[in-house]
Design a protein around this motif. Structure first.
Motif, short mmCIF file in Angstrom:
data_model
loop_
_atom_site.label_atom_id
_atom_site.label_comp_id
_atom_site.label_asym_id
_atom_site.label_seq_id
_atom_site.Cartn_x
_atom_site.Cartn_y
_atom_site.Cartn_z
N ALA A 154 0.26 16.02 1.07
CA ALA A 154 -0.11 14.67 1.51
C ALA A 154 0.44 14.45 2.91
O ALA A 154 1.53 14.93 3.25
CB ALA A 154 0.45 13.63 0.54
N GLN A 173 3.58 9.19 -2.02
CA GLN A 173 3.58 10.59 -1.60
C GLN A 173 2.97 10.75 -0.21
O GLN A 173 3.44 11.55 0.59
CB GLN A 173 2.81 11.45 -2.61
CG GLN A 173 3.05 12.94 -2.39
CD GLN A 173 2.61 13.79 -3.56
OE1 GLN A 173 1.95 13.32 -4.47
NE2 GLN A 173 2.97 15.07 -3.54
N ALA A 174 1.95 9.96 0.10
CA ALA A 174 1.35 10.01 1.43
C ALA A 174 2.12 9.17 2.43
O ALA A 174 2.17 9.51 3.62
CB ALA A 174 -0.10 9.53 1.37
N CYS A 175 2.73 8.07 1.98
CA CYS A 175 3.31 7.08 2.89
C CYS A 175 4.73 6.70 2.49
O CYS A 175 4.99 5.53 2.16
CB CYS A 175 2.43 5.83 2.94
SG CYS A 175 0.72 6.12 3.38
N THR A 199 -7.08 7.02 -2.15
CA THR A 199 -5.75 6.47 -2.33
C THR A 199 -5.85 5.21 -3.18
O THR A 199 -6.93 4.66 -3.40
CB THR A 199 -5.10 6.14 -0.98
OG1 THR A 199 -5.92 5.19 -0.27
CG2 THR A 199 -4.94 7.40 -0.14
N ARG A 200 -4.71 4.74 -3.67
CA ARG A 200 -4.70 3.51 -4.47
C ARG A 200 -4.79 2.31 -3.53
O ARG A 200 -3.98 2.16 -2.64
CB ARG A 200 -3.43 3.45 -5.32
CG ARG A 200 -3.33 4.56 -6.35
CD ARG A 200 -2.03 4.46 -7.14
NE ARG A 200 -1.98 3.25 -7.95
CZ ARG A 200 -0.91 2.86 -8.63
NH1 ARG A 200 0.21 3.58 -8.58
NH2 ARG A 200 -0.94 1.74 -9.34
N TYR A 251 0.84 -1.20 0.00
CA TYR A 251 0.00 0.00 0.00
C TYR A 251 0.88 1.26 0.00
O TYR A 251 0.61 2.21 -0.74
CB TYR A 251 -0.93 0.00 1.21
CG TYR A 251 -1.76 1.25 1.33
CD1 TYR A 251 -2.95 1.39 0.63
CD2 TYR A 251 -1.33 2.32 2.12
CE1 TYR A 251 -3.70 2.55 0.73
CE2 TYR A 251 -2.07 3.48 2.22
CZ TYR A 251 -3.25 3.60 1.51
OH TYR A 251 -3.97 4.76 1.59
N CYS A 252 1.92 1.26 0.82
CA CYS A 252 2.82 2.42 0.86
C CYS A 252 3.52 2.63 -0.47
O CYS A 252 3.72 3.77 -0.91
CB CYS A 252 3.86 2.23 1.97
SG CYS A 252 3.18 2.29 3.65
N THR A 272 -2.65 9.67 6.82
CA THR A 272 -3.48 8.91 5.88
C THR A 272 -3.71 7.46 6.34
O THR A 272 -4.85 6.97 6.26
CB THR A 272 -2.87 8.95 4.47
OG1 THR A 272 -2.86 10.31 4.01
CG2 THR A 272 -3.66 8.09 3.50
N ASN A 309 1.22 4.35 -2.75
CA ASN A 309 0.83 5.70 -2.29
C ASN A 309 2.03 6.39 -1.65
O ASN A 309 1.95 6.88 -0.53
CB ASN A 309 -0.34 5.59 -1.30
CG ASN A 309 -1.58 4.99 -1.94
OD1 ASN A 309 -2.32 5.67 -2.65
ND2 ASN A 309 -1.80 3.69 -1.71
N SER A 349 -7.75 0.37 1.93
CA SER A 349 -8.22 1.46 1.07
C SER A 349 -8.69 2.60 1.96
O SER A 349 -8.94 2.41 3.15
CB SER A 349 -9.38 0.97 0.18
OG SER A 349 -10.48 0.59 0.98
N LEU A 393 -7.28 10.11 1.19
CA LEU A 393 -6.06 10.84 1.48
C LEU A 393 -6.30 11.88 2.58
O LEU A 393 -7.32 12.58 2.57
CB LEU A 393 -5.56 11.54 0.22
CG LEU A 393 -4.28 12.38 0.35
CD1 LEU A 393 -3.07 11.49 0.57
CD2 LEU A 393 -4.09 13.26 -0.89
#
Length: 267
Positions: A232, A64-66, A158-159, A58-59, A236, A62, A165, A168
């Protein structure tokens, strides 16, 4: 024996190891914005091992957030690459414990909930790019006011992975237009701590109804000649946990980061 009480100004200039020891002793449970200046701060996510690989995917999806800075081995509470003797069970000023997506407690120590299958993730934090902004002469109002940064859930998906899931979360800093342009240039060079902003201007376009009512942190005023700038945010995963409901997840309380020994300049 308890340590002498330190002022916020003293904490701002504390060495990171001394600050972590002060926190581990239960002497400080507030936000860490502006503390141990020049050192990388990290968001924390702790999950059972059977969720850890999926969270790492997941990171990756995503980043930019993680942006992941370090990961522990299952059952090992020590981060090996972020500083001296960082025991994640004690050295965050305030934690959040989620069970099946519901917040169950907000302790200052998590030894009582630690399990031998837990994996801890350190995720880059926007507090780490604040010093370069300050060095460039860009004022940050939440620091000037001694407040936590304002954070908001957005309508941006987020993706997802199979089980993870959610929306953001962003942090917001008000700036005049020239400062915002400069801030974009500075933070774009720091992808390990969220990089460039994801949105500038009208908060309604990303699903934020009111800047005066943040979902996390403290509200800060936006003056008439300023625009809100949104990055971001490493909170999140807390939004994702509430949506995806793993059996156990431990995070930092928003704004209460792990202060590492790593220099911001290294990022």
């Amino acid at each position: 024996m308890s340590q002498p009480t330190l002022s916020f100004e003293q904490l701002r200039h504390s060495a990171p190891l001394a600050l972590r020891q002060y926190i581990a002793a239960g002497q400080y449970q507030g936000h860490t914005s502006g503390l141990a200046q020049g050192r990388v701060q990290a968001n924390i996510v702790i999950l059972p091992n059977d969720w850890a690989n999926e969270f790492l995917r997941y990171c990756t999806l995503n980043r930019q957030a993680c942006p992941v800075l370090d990961v522990t081995e299952p059952g090992d509470p020590y981060f090996r690459n972020l500083g001296t003797a960082i025991d994640i069970r004690h050295e965050v000023s305030r934690y959040r414990v989620y069970r099946h997506g519901e917040l169950s407690e907000e302790p200052s120590d998590i030894e009582h909930v630690w399990q031998d299958d837990l994996v801890a993730f350190a995720i880059g934090c926007s507090f780490s790019f604040e010093q370069p902004l300050l060095d460039a002469g860009i004022a940050l109002r939440h620091i000037d006011l001694g407040r936590n940064v304002a954070m908001y859930r957005t309508n941006i998906d987020t993706r997802p992975t199979a089980r993870l899931s959610g929306k953001l979360v962003v942090s917001m800093r008000p700036m005049q237009a020239a400062a915002a342009i400069q801030a974009i240039q500075i933070t774009a060079r720091m992808p390990n701590v969220h990089g460039a902003p994801v949105h500038i201007g009208d908060p309604a376009l990303i699903g934020i109804d009111s800047l005066s009512s943040p979902d996390y942190g403290d509200a800060v005023p936006v003056e008439a000649d300023e625009i809100p700038v949104f990055w971001a945010c490493g909170v999140t995963p807390q939004s994702v946990v509430q949506t995806s409901r793993p059996p156990l997840c431990i995070t930092h309380a928003p704004g209460c980061m792990l202060v590492t020994d790593v220099l911001n300049s290294a990022l």
